[in-house]
Structures are given as C-alpha cells and as structure tokens.
Motif scaffolding. Structure first.
Motif, PDB file in Angstrom:
ATOM      1  N   GLU A 164       1.814  12.986   0.035  1.00  0.00           N
ATOM      2  CA  GLU A 164       0.903  13.746   0.899  1.00  0.00           C
ATOM      3  C   GLU A 164       1.597  14.736   1.822  1.00  0.00           C
ATOM      4  O   GLU A 164       1.039  15.798   2.119  1.00  0.00           O
ATOM      5  N   THR A 165       2.766  14.403   2.343  1.00  0.00           N
ATOM      6  CA  THR A 165       3.409  15.223   3.376  1.00  0.00           C
ATOM      7  C   THR A 165       4.918  15.291   3.132  1.00  0.00           C
ATOM      8  O   THR A 165       5.460  14.607   2.272  1.00  0.00           O
ATOM      9  N   ASP A 166       5.579  16.121   3.929  1.00  0.00           N
ATOM     10  CA  ASP A 166       7.049  16.105   4.056  1.00  0.00           C
ATOM     11  C   ASP A 166       7.818  16.539   2.810  1.00  0.00           C
ATOM     12  O   ASP A 166       8.963  16.133   2.616  1.00  0.00           O
ATOM     13  N   PHE A 167       7.209  17.359   1.953  1.00  0.00           N
ATOM     14  CA  PHE A 167       7.972  18.061   0.921  1.00  0.00           C
ATOM     15  C   PHE A 167       7.262  19.394   0.676  1.00  0.00           C
ATOM     16  O   PHE A 167       6.069  19.555   0.995  1.00  0.00           O
TER      17      PHE A 167
ATOM     18  N   GLU B 167       0.988  20.297   6.546  1.00  0.00           N
ATOM     19  CA  GLU B 167       0.753  20.831   7.889  1.00  0.00           C
ATOM     20  C   GLU B 167      -0.567  20.380   8.487  1.00  0.00           C
ATOM     21  O   GLU B 167      -0.698  20.295   9.702  1.00  0.00           O
ATOM     22  N   THR B 168      -1.564  20.127   7.648  1.00  0.00           N
ATOM     23  CA  THR B 168      -2.870  19.664   8.135  1.00  0.00           C
ATOM     24  C   THR B 168      -3.335  18.496   7.267  1.00  0.00           C
ATOM     25  O   THR B 168      -2.803  18.254   6.190  1.00  0.00           O
TER      26      THR B 168
ATOM     27  N   VAL C   3       0.831  -1.203   0.000  1.00  0.00           N
ATOM     28  CA  VAL C   3       0.000   0.000   0.000  1.00  0.00           C
ATOM     29  C   VAL C   3       0.867   1.256   0.000  1.00  0.00           C
ATOM     30  O   VAL C   3       1.965   1.273   0.556  1.00  0.00           O
ATOM     31  N   SER C   4       0.365   2.281  -0.649  1.00  0.00           N
ATOM     32  CA  SER C   4       0.938   3.618  -0.576  1.00  0.00           C
ATOM     33  C   SER C   4      -0.095   4.529   0.070  1.00  0.00           C
ATOM     34  O   SER C   4      -1.292   4.265   0.022  1.00  0.00           O
ATOM     35  N   VAL C   5       0.381   5.609   0.649  1.00  0.00           N
ATOM     36  CA  VAL C   5      -0.502   6.472   1.421  1.00  0.00           C
ATOM     37  C   VAL C   5      -1.242   7.447   0.504  1.00  0.00           C
ATOM     38  O   VAL C   5      -0.682   7.978  -0.456  1.00  0.00           O
ATOM     39  N   GLY C   6      -2.532   7.672   0.785  1.00  0.00           N
ATOM     40  CA  GLY C   6      -3.338   8.635   0.040  1.00  0.00           C
ATOM     41  C   GLY C   6      -3.971   9.650   0.969  1.00  0.00           C
ATOM     42  O   GLY C   6      -3.925   9.514   2.198  1.00  0.00           O
ATOM     43  N   ASN C   7      -4.598  10.655   0.404  1.00  0.00           N
ATOM     44  CA  ASN C   7      -5.191  11.708   1.230  1.00  0.00           C
ATOM     45  C   ASN C   7      -6.321  11.188   2.107  1.00  0.00           C
ATOM     46  O   ASN C   7      -6.560  11.704   3.211  1.00  0.00           O
ATOM     47  N   HIS C   8      -7.043  10.144   1.678  1.00  0.00           N
ATOM     48  CA  HIS C   8      -8.149   9.633   2.488  1.00  0.00           C
ATOM     49  C   HIS C   8      -7.677   8.768   3.649  1.00  0.00           C
ATOM     50  O   HIS C   8      -8.510   8.275   4.419  1.00  0.00           O
ATOM     51  N   GLU C   9      -6.381   8.596   3.801  1.00  0.00           N
ATOM     52  CA  GLU C   9      -5.831   7.918   4.986  1.00  0.00           C
ATOM     53  C   GLU C   9      -5.486   8.892   6.100  1.00  0.00           C
ATOM     54  O   GLU C   9      -5.072   8.484   7.186  1.00  0.00           O
ATOM     55  N   SER C  10      -5.628  10.189   5.868  1.00  0.00           N
ATOM     56  CA  SER C  10      -5.019  11.169   6.768  1.00  0.00           C
ATOM     57  C   SER C  10      -5.713  11.324   8.106  1.00  0.00           C
ATOM     58  O   SER C  10      -5.054  11.594   9.119  1.00  0.00           O
TER      59      SER C  10
ATOM     60  N   TRP D 204      -6.740  22.175  13.637  1.00  0.00           N
ATOM     61  CA  TRP D 204      -6.278  21.374  14.779  1.00  0.00           C
ATOM     62  C   TRP D 204      -6.045  19.905  14.433  1.00  0.00           C
ATOM     63  O   TRP D 204      -5.586  19.145  15.267  1.00  0.00           O
ATOM     64  N   LEU D 205      -6.333  19.503  13.212  1.00  0.00           N
ATOM     65  CA  LEU D 205      -6.000  18.152  12.769  1.00  0.00           C
ATOM     66  C   LEU D 205      -4.690  18.229  11.993  1.00  0.00           C
ATOM     67  O   LEU D 205      -4.643  18.224  10.771  1.00  0.00           O
ATOM     68  N   ARG D 206      -3.593  18.315  12.760  1.00  0.00           N
ATOM     69  CA  ARG D 206      -2.293  18.545  12.178  1.00  0.00           C
ATOM     70  C   ARG D 206      -1.814  17.328  11.388  1.00  0.00           C
ATOM     71  O   ARG D 206      -2.223  16.198  11.644  1.00  0.00           O
ATOM     72  N   GLY D 207      -0.919  17.581  10.419  1.00  0.00           N
ATOM     73  CA  GLY D 207      -0.401  16.504   9.591  1.00  0.00           C
ATOM     74  C   GLY D 207       1.075  16.686   9.289  1.00  0.00           C
ATOM     75  O   GLY D 207       1.653  17.758   9.505  1.00  0.00           O
ATOM     76  N   GLY D 208       1.690  15.629   8.776  1.00  0.00           N
ATOM     77  CA  GLY D 208       3.075  15.693   8.332  1.00  0.00           C
ATOM     78  C   GLY D 208       4.086  15.545   9.447  1.00  0.00           C
ATOM     79  O   GLY D 208       3.766  15.159  10.576  1.00  0.00           O
TER      80      GLY D 208
END
Length: 341
Positions: free
Chosen positions: A230-233, A240-241, A167-174, A248-252
């Motif tokens: 999704e994150t980290d670039f 960030e979210t 599996v690879s990560v997608g936006n609906h996993e966040s 308040w639902l932070r991400g990355g």
C-alpha cells in the motif's frame, strides 16, 4: 496469566509499553509478551486483570523448532477480503454503486474456518480485514467504524484466541472516509492505517519491519514474509494519501525513503542464504494484499533474485492461479466475503 495445565495459570505476563488510545473515548489497546515458551507445547491462558476481571480460559500450541520445524507439515488458511457478518446481520443502506452489493456474506468463510480450525496451524488474512471503512454503508449518518471493527474482532475471537491470526495490510485499512469522519476530528485520527497498527501487533520488532505494515517470521519449514503493498515504494497507490485519495487524509511514510524495499531485499537474501546453507526453512512464501500486477515493478525482481516459491494475495474478489513466473507461483484468493462483490 498462563500455564501448562488447564485451571492452573501460575505464570504472569504484563502489558508491554503504554496502552494505545488511538481514538479518544473508544477504549485502549494492550500488548502482552509471553517469552521463554517451549516449542510444540500447549499453553493455557486468560487475559485481564484482578481489578477488571479475567476472560475465560483459552489455549494455544506453540510452533515447532529445530529439526521438528524442518520436518513439519503445516496447514495454513490464506485469504483476503473477508468483512464482518453478512447482509442479514448488517443490512445495506447504500448499494449498487462502486461494486457495493445488497446481498453478501462472510459467514460461509467463517463457518468453514471454524470447521477447519482443529487442523490449522495458522490463519493468514491478506488485508481488507473487517471493512470498517465501509461501515457507513450500513448506517450513513452515524459513526460506526469502531463498532464494525470491534464486531469483527469479537466475531473472530474463537479463532484468533487459539491459533496465530496473522494479518497483512490492505487498502481498506487505510482510513475512515464516512460522512461523519470527513466532517469531524475522527477522520484525521483514523487516517494512515492508525486503527490497523493499533489493533494488530505482528512480529515486526523481531524481524526488523515496521509496525504491522511489513514483517516476516518462520513457521515450520517455511519463511513467511508479509509485504506492504500500500505505501512506502514508488508505485504504491497509497504512498501519499489513503484509499479515498482525499488530500488531507495523508498516508505512508512508515520509514525513510527506500527503507522498506531495502528491508525486503535483506530479509529475502538472508532467507535464501540460510536455505542454500541447509540450516534455514526450505520454502520462502511472500504474501500481501495486492496481486502481482499491482506490485511487480518493485517486487517481482526481488522474488526472482532470491527464489521466492509462492506469492499469495487478495484484493481481486475471486481466485486465480497461474503457471510459475520466473520460478514464483502467484495465487490470488480475495473472495472470502466482503460487501463489495
């Protein structure tokens, strides 16, 4: 427990590390490592314990290695955006907004996978896995995120228990952004890909990646790289979210600033060098959730520099394939199912 003959499971593998309970009261998740396996060999296994009972016996075949791997022909089913069930099994209570459909189905893809499975070496699901974050569309006022995720895992078990299900990560996993989650502690507990990284254990440790956010592996004549779209670039949408971009639902933040792209370049460089020297996989295939247009700024220069042959993605809910761009063919296959048609 596992072994080389059906009904004779004479070896044991124990859970690695501590079990994960990412949502209190909703069960634990375990990881067991079977090491020292022979290549191109069928193993039989059952999961469980003497105290809690054992699953029915399953089997899987290990990957080829050495010269057998270099000369192997492999068959991989690659897609994104599947979902769980269909609108008959799980009727929609909310539809007609933001691409949410009243009638939809992931069952056709599931049946096709079952038919193909005897000939498949692997499945690669490019994000937006079970659409657990959309579970509230089927029952607005109740918490159903975990029911949906558990349902998807059980639904796909006949496949994932017998062949590698990558599996690879997608936006609906966040995150979970249902009314219940936004008004309770569960929203915070499920933010930043928590369920995804707890339920799926990809080979990031072996490849220097981060959780199941980014990693790589070899199978047959191919070096596969699962990237994080999704994150980290810098241009990542969920840097960030999460997907809803509720503050308040932070991400990355799965690694230090810049580390993900440094890892990706080092991984591709090593694969390209091994290929050029004649002792590595002949093909370099990269996959991630979002298509070329969403990730090209940071990723396309690396694909070009290190000779990536193919990039596969989902996110767009249809199929496209274009002529190679700087030597890389880009394919989007995001039409597998989903309730956002």
């Amino acid at each position: 427990r596992y072994g080389l003959r059906p009904g004779h499971l004479d070896r044991q593998a124990h859970a690695v590390g501590q079990p994960t309970e990412y949502l209190k009261g909703y069960g634990f998740h375990h990881v067991a490592l079977l090491d020292g396996l022979r290549p191109s060999t069928r193993y039989y296994y059952a999961a469980g314990s003497d105290d809690g009972g054992w699953s029915r016996e399953r089997s899987f075949r290990t990957a080829p290695s050495g010269r057998d791997a270099a000369n192997a022909e492999i068959t991989v089913s690659v897609f994104g955006d599947l979902g769980y069930g269909d609108s008959e099994m799980r009727p929609m209570m909310i539809y007609g907004i933001d691409h949410v459909a009243k009638n939809w189905s992931a069952v056709l893809t599931k049946k096709r996978l079952e038919k193909l499975s005897p000939d498949l070496d692997m499945v690669w699901h490019l994000g937006d896995i079970g659409y657990a974050d959309d579970a509230f569309l089927h029952g607005v006022l109740r918490f159903s995120y975990e029911d949906c995720y558990n349902g998807f895992m059980n639904w796909m078990e006949d496949l994932s228990a017998t062949i590698p299900y990558m599996v690879s990560v997608g936006n609906h996993e966040s995150e979970c952004h249902s009314p219940d989650c936004l008004l309770s502690w569960r929203g915070h507990a499920l933010r930043n890909f928590t369920a995804y990284n707890s339920r799926w254990h990809m080979p990031s440790m072996e490849s220097g990646g981060a959780l199941s956010m980014w990693y790589s592996w070899n199978y047959g004549p191919v070096h596969f790289v699962s990237i994080n779209t999704e994150t980290d670039f810098p241009s990542a949408d969920e840097r960030e979210t999460g997907d809803s971009h509720i503050p308040w639902l932070r991400g990355g933040g799965f690694a230090a600033e810049g580390e993900y792209l440094r890892w990706l370049e080092a991984d591709l460089k090593a694969a390209a060098s091994a290929r050029a020297a004649g002792h590595g996989p002949r093909w370099i295939v990269v996959g991630g959730h979002r298509p070329h247009g969403d990730i090209k700024e940071e990723h396309a220069p690396l694909f070009r520099k290190y000779g990536v042959d193919l990039y596969v993605s989902g996110h767009g809910h249809f199929y496209t394939r274009g002529a190679p761009v700087d030597g890389t063919t880009y394919i989007m296959a995001g039409g597998a199912g989903w309730d956002e048609m």
